[in-house]
Each structure stands twice: as structure tokens, then as C-alpha cells.
Design an enzyme around this catalytic site. Structure first.
Site, PDB file in Angstrom:
ATOM      1  N   GLY A 142      -9.007 -11.783 -61.397  1.00  0.00           N
ATOM      2  CA  GLY A 142     -10.249 -11.951 -60.634  1.00  0.00           C
ATOM      3  C   GLY A 142     -10.046 -12.354 -59.189  1.00  0.00           C
ATOM      4  N   THR A 143      -8.974 -11.882 -58.592  1.00  0.00           N
ATOM      5  CA  THR A 143      -8.794 -12.141 -57.152  1.00  0.00           C
ATOM      6  C   THR A 143      -8.598 -10.833 -56.406  1.00  0.00           C
ATOM      7  OG1 THR A 143      -7.400 -13.160 -55.445  1.00  0.00           O
ATOM      8  CG2 THR A 143      -6.320 -12.719 -57.565  1.00  0.00           C
ATOM      9  N   SER A 144      -9.139 -10.777 -55.184  1.00  0.00           N
ATOM     10  CA  SER A 144      -9.034  -9.559 -54.380  1.00  0.00           C
ATOM     11  C   SER A 144      -7.612  -9.335 -53.877  1.00  0.00           C
ATOM     12  CB  SER A 144     -10.002  -9.634 -53.196  1.00  0.00           C
ATOM     13  OG  SER A 144      -9.743 -10.803 -52.448  1.00  0.00           O
ATOM     14  N   ALA A 158     -13.218 -10.392 -66.428  1.00  0.00           N
ATOM     15  CA  ALA A 158     -12.306 -11.440 -66.896  1.00  0.00           C
ATOM     16  C   ALA A 158     -12.862 -12.140 -68.145  1.00  0.00           C
ATOM     17  CB  ALA A 158     -12.079 -12.457 -65.782  1.00  0.00           C
ATOM     18  N   ARG A 202     -23.380 -24.984 -51.791  1.00  0.00           N
ATOM     19  CA  ARG A 202     -22.410 -24.439 -52.763  1.00  0.00           C
ATOM     20  C   ARG A 202     -21.946 -25.534 -53.725  1.00  0.00           C
ATOM     21  NH1 ARG A 202     -17.759 -21.883 -49.624  1.00  0.00           N
ATOM     22  NH2 ARG A 202     -16.986 -21.649 -51.735  1.00  0.00           N
ATOM     23  N   HIS A 214      -6.501 -23.958 -52.807  1.00  0.00           N
ATOM     24  CA  HIS A 214      -7.485 -23.968 -51.712  1.00  0.00           C
ATOM     25  C   HIS A 214      -8.394 -25.188 -51.755  1.00  0.00           C
ATOM     26  CE1 HIS A 214      -6.983 -19.318 -51.125  1.00  0.00           C
ATOM     27  NE2 HIS A 214      -5.992 -20.014 -50.621  1.00  0.00           N
ATOM     28  N   GLN A 250      -7.318 -20.343 -56.891  1.00  0.00           N
ATOM     29  CA  GLN A 250      -7.828 -20.364 -55.512  1.00  0.00           C
ATOM     30  C   GLN A 250      -9.261 -20.890 -55.519  1.00  0.00           C
ATOM     31  OE1 GLN A 250      -6.591 -16.430 -53.370  1.00  0.00           O
ATOM     32  NE2 GLN A 250      -6.601 -16.016 -55.554  1.00  0.00           N
ATOM     33  N   CYS A 303     -12.979 -37.387 -44.726  1.00  0.00           N
ATOM     34  CA  CYS A 303     -13.387 -37.938 -43.426  1.00  0.00           C
ATOM     35  C   CYS A 303     -12.556 -37.276 -42.329  1.00  0.00           C
ATOM     36  CB  CYS A 303     -13.182 -39.449 -43.409  1.00  0.00           C
ATOM     37  SG  CYS A 303     -13.447 -40.170 -41.774  1.00  0.00           S
ATOM     38  N   VAL A 329     -12.532 -23.268 -55.904  1.00  0.00           N
ATOM     39  CA  VAL A 329     -12.771 -24.647 -55.457  1.00  0.00           C
ATOM     40  C   VAL A 329     -13.866 -25.296 -56.309  1.00  0.00           C
ATOM     41  CG1 VAL A 329     -11.987 -24.194 -53.093  1.00  0.00           C
ATOM     42  CG2 VAL A 329     -14.390 -23.788 -53.680  1.00  0.00           C
TER      43      VAL A 329
HETATM   44  C1  BJW Z   1     -13.991  -9.813 -61.045  1.00  0.00           C
HETATM   45  C2  BJW Z   1     -15.192 -10.168 -61.631  1.00  0.00           C
HETATM   46  C3  BJW Z   1     -15.163 -10.377 -62.992  1.00  0.00           C
HETATM   47  C4  BJW Z   1     -15.579  -9.987 -59.560  1.00  0.00           C
HETATM   48  N1  BJW Z   1     -14.018 -10.225 -63.652  1.00  0.00           N
HETATM   49  N2  BJW Z   1     -12.873  -9.658 -61.727  1.00  0.00           N
HETATM   50  C5  BJW Z   1       0.166 -13.077 -44.302  1.00  0.00           C
HETATM   51  C6  BJW Z   1      -0.320 -11.815 -44.062  1.00  0.00           C
HETATM   52  C7  BJW Z   1      -1.595 -11.636 -43.518  1.00  0.00           C
HETATM   53  C8  BJW Z   1      -2.397 -12.732 -43.203  1.00  0.00           C
HETATM   54  C9  BJW Z   1      -1.901 -13.989 -43.420  1.00  0.00           C
HETATM   55  C10 BJW Z   1      -0.651 -14.149 -43.971  1.00  0.00           C
HETATM   56  N3  BJW Z   1      -0.438 -15.485 -44.109  1.00  0.00           N
HETATM   57  C11 BJW Z   1      -1.523 -16.154 -43.677  1.00  0.00           C
HETATM   58  C12 BJW Z   1      -2.426 -15.269 -43.240  1.00  0.00           C
HETATM   59  C13 BJW Z   1      -3.764 -15.614 -42.684  1.00  0.00           C
HETATM   60  C14 BJW Z   1      -4.791 -15.937 -43.714  1.00  0.00           C
HETATM   61  C15 BJW Z   1      -5.055 -14.685 -44.543  1.00  0.00           C
HETATM   62  O1  BJW Z   1      -4.558 -14.494 -45.623  1.00  0.00           O
HETATM   63  N4  BJW Z   1      -5.885 -13.809 -44.027  1.00  0.00           N
HETATM   64  C16 BJW Z   1      -6.226 -12.576 -44.750  1.00  0.00           C
HETATM   65  C17 BJW Z   1      -7.730 -12.416 -44.765  1.00  0.00           C
HETATM   66  C18 BJW Z   1      -5.502 -11.432 -44.128  1.00  0.00           C
HETATM   67  N5  BJW Z   1      -4.403 -17.048 -44.567  1.00  0.00           N
HETATM   68  C19 BJW Z   1      -4.603 -18.317 -44.215  1.00  0.00           C
HETATM   69  O2  BJW Z   1      -5.114 -18.593 -43.131  1.00  0.00           O
HETATM   70  C20 BJW Z   1      -4.126 -19.408 -45.141  1.00  0.00           C
HETATM   71  N6  BJW Z   1      -3.401 -20.373 -44.409  1.00  0.00           N
HETATM   72  C21 BJW Z   1      -2.154 -20.171 -43.991  1.00  0.00           C
HETATM   73  O3  BJW Z   1      -1.495 -19.210 -44.302  1.00  0.00           O
HETATM   74  O4  BJW Z   1      -1.686 -21.167 -43.186  1.00  0.00           O
HETATM   75  C22 BJW Z   1      -0.430 -21.035 -42.542  1.00  0.00           C
HETATM   76  C23 BJW Z   1      -0.188 -22.349 -41.835  1.00  0.00           C
HETATM   77  C24 BJW Z   1       1.007 -22.999 -42.046  1.00  0.00           C
HETATM   78  C25 BJW Z   1       1.246 -24.228 -41.394  1.00  0.00           C
HETATM   79  C26 BJW Z   1       0.278 -24.765 -40.563  1.00  0.00           C
HETATM   80  C27 BJW Z   1      -0.933 -24.128 -40.378  1.00  0.00           C
HETATM   81  C28 BJW Z   1      -1.164 -22.904 -41.019  1.00  0.00           C
HETATM   82  C29 BJW Z   1      -5.314 -20.172 -45.722  1.00  0.00           C
HETATM   83  C30 BJW Z   1      -6.181 -19.323 -46.582  1.00  0.00           C
HETATM   84  C31 BJW Z   1      -7.401 -20.142 -47.016  1.00  0.00           C
HETATM   85  C32 BJW Z   1      -8.433 -19.296 -47.720  1.00  0.00           C
HETATM   86  N7  BJW Z   1      -9.624 -20.058 -47.855  1.00  0.00           N
HETATM   87  C33 BJW Z   1     -10.750 -19.502 -48.564  1.00  0.00           C
HETATM   88  C34 BJW Z   1     -11.970 -20.441 -48.386  1.00  0.00           C
HETATM   89  C35 BJW Z   1     -11.839 -21.671 -49.275  1.00  0.00           C
HETATM   90  C36 BJW Z   1     -13.015 -22.589 -49.101  1.00  0.00           C
HETATM   91  C37 BJW Z   1     -14.306 -21.998 -49.581  1.00  0.00           C
HETATM   92  O5  BJW Z   1     -14.469 -21.827 -50.803  1.00  0.00           O
HETATM   93  O6  BJW Z   1     -15.144 -21.690 -48.744  1.00  0.00           O
HETATM   94  O7  BJW Z   1     -10.432 -19.327 -49.940  1.00  0.00           O
HETATM   95  S1  BJW Z   1     -11.187 -17.835 -48.039  1.00  0.00           S
HETATM   96  C38 BJW Z   1     -11.617 -17.241 -49.641  1.00  0.00           C
HETATM   97  O8  BJW Z   1     -10.685 -16.208 -50.041  1.00  0.00           O
HETATM   98  C39 BJW Z   1     -11.379 -18.440 -50.586  1.00  0.00           C
HETATM   99  C40 BJW Z   1     -10.768 -17.766 -51.775  1.00  0.00           C
HETATM  100  O9  BJW Z   1     -10.044 -18.701 -52.554  1.00  0.00           O
HETATM  101  C41 BJW Z   1      -9.897 -16.696 -51.137  1.00  0.00           C
HETATM  102  C42 BJW Z   1      -9.556 -15.585 -52.056  1.00  0.00           C
HETATM  103  O10 BJW Z   1     -10.710 -14.944 -52.500  1.00  0.00           O
HETATM  104  P1  BJW Z   1     -10.784 -14.413 -53.995  1.00  0.00           P
HETATM  105  O11 BJW Z   1     -10.751 -15.531 -54.933  1.00  0.00           O
HETATM  106  O12 BJW Z   1      -9.775 -13.358 -54.179  1.00  0.00           O
HETATM  107  O13 BJW Z   1     -12.281 -13.851 -54.031  1.00  0.00           O
HETATM  108  P2  BJW Z   1     -12.862 -12.465 -53.488  1.00  0.00           P
HETATM  109  O14 BJW Z   1     -14.323 -12.603 -53.365  1.00  0.00           O
HETATM  110  O15 BJW Z   1     -12.109 -11.991 -52.315  1.00  0.00           O
HETATM  111  O16 BJW Z   1     -12.541 -11.436 -54.655  1.00  0.00           O
HETATM  112  C43 BJW Z   1     -13.145 -11.538 -55.916  1.00  0.00           C
HETATM  113  C44 BJW Z   1     -12.421 -10.561 -56.820  1.00  0.00           C
HETATM  114  O17 BJW Z   1     -12.930 -10.715 -58.120  1.00  0.00           O
HETATM  115  C45 BJW Z   1     -12.640  -9.088 -56.429  1.00  0.00           C
HETATM  116  O18 BJW Z   1     -11.379  -8.436 -56.482  1.00  0.00           O
HETATM  117  C46 BJW Z   1     -13.562  -8.550 -57.535  1.00  0.00           C
HETATM  118  O19 BJW Z   1     -13.285  -7.199 -57.860  1.00  0.00           O
HETATM  119  C47 BJW Z   1     -13.204  -9.444 -58.684  1.00  0.00           C
HETATM  120  N8  BJW Z   1     -14.252  -9.686 -59.646  1.00  0.00           N
HETATM  121  N9  BJW Z   1     -16.176 -10.234 -60.606  1.00  0.00           N
HETATM  122  C48 BJW Z   1     -12.900  -9.834 -62.970  1.00  0.00           C
HETATM  123  N10 BJW Z   1     -16.304 -10.724 -63.641  1.00  0.00           N
END
Ligand code: BJW
Length: 249
Positions: free
Chosen positions: A191-193, A235, A70, A123, A105, A131, A107
Site C-alpha cells: 500500500g505504498t506508492s 491490502a 487529520r 515518518h 510510513q 515544541c 503516521v
Molecule cells: C492501496 C489501497 C488499498 C490505495 N490497498 N493499496 C532520492 C531520490 C529522489 C528524491 C529524494 C531522494 N532522497 C530524498 C529525496 C527527497 C524526498 C523525496 O523522496 N521526494 C520524492 C517525492 C521524489 N524525500 C525526503 O525529503 C525525505 N527526507 C530526506 O530524504 O532527507 C534527507 C536529509 C538528510 C539529512 C538532513 C536533512 C535531510 C523525507 C520524506 C518525508 C515524507 N513525508 C510525508 C509526510 C508525512 C507527514 C504527513 O503525514 O503529512 O510522508 S510525504 C507522504 O508520502 C507521507 C507518506 O508517508 C509518504 C509516502 O506516501 P505513501 O504512503 O506511499 O502514500 P501514497 O498516497 O503516495 O500512495 C498510496 C498507495 O496506496 C498508492 O500506491 C495506492 O495505489 C495504494 N492504495 N488504497 C492497497 N486499499
């Protein structure tokens, strides 16, 4: 493209605009999103299963290889009109003595390549690796790693400096993002879910703090029902048109 005149008026009156972006903004640059069909580079893997500390502990080779692939992919990608319009918007706002905070969000560093400044990366970044023993961060722009996982040279291995599920967001970024969402006049979620917290909560915070809220997304999300203005579409098409409508007097 026609926009609601109330939205344009709110944007023109805004002293502080905050924007949250997600993977959809980079999709038109060729960076796969998380929840879209698993194609090409992603075909063998479920991204949501690999983006965890548990996956790295269980199978560091696969996780390191996937993130390195990636990393190499994003290094080849260039900003699209959506990224460029957000950078232009920030510069115009600053020129007019206003503030514009970009929270991402993503990276992939494409906002920075487009010219956006002081981007809040909640993120982390794929270009940086850390490290596992010392926490030292290195920027990696070179070719594929020779080994997976790659020894750090300091007694540990390198892991991507991204935030996995269950990990805390970088403190400073989390604070800055929350502050921007809580104090802006207009908040845009682009552009976020809107599924992954705490970032998915920023639009709620902005709304309850009195901001006008806007969503731009190809598909409806859980945020669609709560925002004041929802625009369905790409977007890379809507954001440049919106910035143009805002700028044009
Ligand atoms: C278009 C388009 C176009 C397409 N134009 N649109 C509260 C409630 C419930 C759960 C939790 C909560 N608090 C915490 C949680 C747990 C968890 C969580 O949220 N889980 C859910 C799944 C329910 N969260 C965490 O664990 C977070 N940490 C945390 O809360 O820690 C607490 C803590 C405190 C103290 C000590 C220890 C812990 C961390 C979350 C980290 C997320 N990481 C990732 C991976 C990053 C690394 C990598 O790149 O691999 O981040 S997961 C992944 O999802 C990535 C993204 O940034 C993130 C969001 O995704 P995004 O950007 O929305 O993408 P998609 O694919 O989901 O959506 C794309 C969108 O684009 C879609 O809507 C399409 O329609 C649209 N689209 N083309 C416009 N052209």
C-alpha cells in the site's frame, strides 16, 4: 484466493520477514492517502505542498489546522483487516522463534492499535506534537487545539512530530528500517506508492541483499517491475488471505 506456491514456500522458510506499509493500508480504515483524489477533508489542500517546513514557516495557521483535522480524524479510525492480519502475523512469527519487522510510513498509529509491536515509524506520528523551541514532544489525544498554531507553553509553538519533505528521518528508525530491509529473507511493500525516499529504496536494498521481494498494491508502482511477486488488489483483502495461506499447513 490463490497464491504462487513459490511465494508461500519462501514465506514459510523465512526466518526474518520485513514489511513496509504506506497510506494504502489505512485507506480501508477511512484515512485518506496522499496521492488519491483530494476529497472531503483534503479538498482544499494539496498534501504534498503542506508537508514541508517551508509551508509551516509561510503559513503556520493553515498547516497546523490541517494536521489537527487529520489528527482528529485518525483518532476516530479503527484498524482494518489488513492491520489486524499484520499484527497476527508478527505474533505467530515470534511464537515460532522468528522475527517480523514492521516498518511504516504511516503516521496514524493504526498498526499499534491493531496490536503490532515495535513498529518502526519512519515518518513520525500525527498523535505526537513537538515544541519548535525546545524539541519537547507531547502526545495529543484531546479535542481540537484552541489556537493555530498552538503555543507549546515553552516559548515555541507545536508542530506535528512528523517528517516533512527535506527533513531527515528519525535516526534510530531510519537505521532500524535499513537494517531490517538489508537482512530479511522476504520483504513486502504494501500500500505504498514507492515514490518517497528513502523508504522507497528499502525494497531495492532488500532485493540487492538477496531477499525475496513482494508488493501488494491496488495499482502498479515503480516497485512493481522489480519485485519477485506483485499482487494487485486491496491490502485489506490480500494480506489476511496471505497470512492465512502462510499459517495453514
Ligand atoms: C492501496 C489501497 C488499498 C490505495 N490497498 N493499496 C532520492 C531520490 C529522489 C528524491 C529524494 C531522494 N532522497 C530524498 C529525496 C527527497 C524526498 C523525496 O523522496 N521526494 C520524492 C517525492 C521524489 N524525500 C525526503 O525529503 C525525505 N527526507 C530526506 O530524504 O532527507 C534527507 C536529509 C538528510 C539529512 C538532513 C536533512 C535531510 C523525507 C520524506 C518525508 C515524507 N513525508 C510525508 C509526510 C508525512 C507527514 C504527513 O503525514 O503529512 O510522508 S510525504 C507522504 O508520502 C507521507 C507518506 O508517508 C509518504 C509516502 O506516501 P505513501 O504512503 O506511499 O502514500 P501514497 O498516497 O503516495 O500512495 C498510496 C498507495 O496506496 C498508492 O500506491 C495506492 O495505489 C495504494 N492504495 N488504497 C492497497 N486499499
Amino acid at each position: 484466493m490463490a497464491f504462487d506456491p513459490d511465494l508461500i514456500a519462501a514465506l514459510r522458510a523465512a526466518k526474518h520477514i520485513a514489511v513496509l506499509t504506506g497510506a494504502g493500508v489505512s485507506a480501508e480504515s477511512g484515512v485518506p492517502t496522499f496521492r488519491d483524489a483530494l476529497t472531503g477533508l483534503w479538498a482544499k489542500h494539496d498534501p504534498l505542498q503542506l508537508a514541508t517546513p517551508e509551508a509551516f514557516a509561510r503559513d503556520p495557521e493553515t498547516v497546523s489546522r490541517w494536521y489537527d483535522e487529520r489528527r482528529l480524524n485518525v483518532l476516530k479510525r479503527i484498524p482494518n483487516p489488513g492491520h489486524l492480519a499484520l499484527a497476527r502475523w508478527q505474533h505467530l512469527m515470534v511464537e515460532r522463534g522468528r522475527t517480523f519487522t514492521l516498518i511504516t510510513q504511516n503516521v496514524d498509529r493504526l498498526h499499534q492499535s491493531a496490536g503490532s509491536t515495535e513498529v518502526i515509524e519512519v515518518h513520525g506520528s500525527l498523535i505526537e506534537w513537538r515544541c519548535t523551541r525546545t524539541g519537547r514532544i507531547v502526545e495529543c489525544r484531546g479535542p481540537a487545539f484552541a489556537q493555530h498554531p498552538m503555543p507549546s507553553g515553552h516559548g515555541g509553538v507545536l508542530r506535528p512530530n512528523v517528517v516533512w519533505f527535506g527533513e531527515a528521518l528519525p535516526e534510530e528508525a531510519a537505521y532500524a528500517a535499513q537494517h531490517a530491509a538489508g537482512f530479511c529473507d522476504v520483504f513486502l511493500s504494501i500500500g505504498t506508492s514507492a515514490l518517497v525516499y528513502p523508504a522507497a529504496g528499502y525494497v531495492h536494498l532488500a532485493k540487492s541483499s538477496g531477499a525475496v521481494t513482494v508488493e501488494i498494491n491496488r495499482d502498479p508502482t515503480p516497485a512493481t517491475e522489480i519485485v519477485d511477486h506483485s499482487m494487485l488488489g486491496l491490502a485489506g483483502e490480500i494480506v489476511p488471505a496471505l497470512v492465512e495461506a502462510w499459517a495453514h499447513r
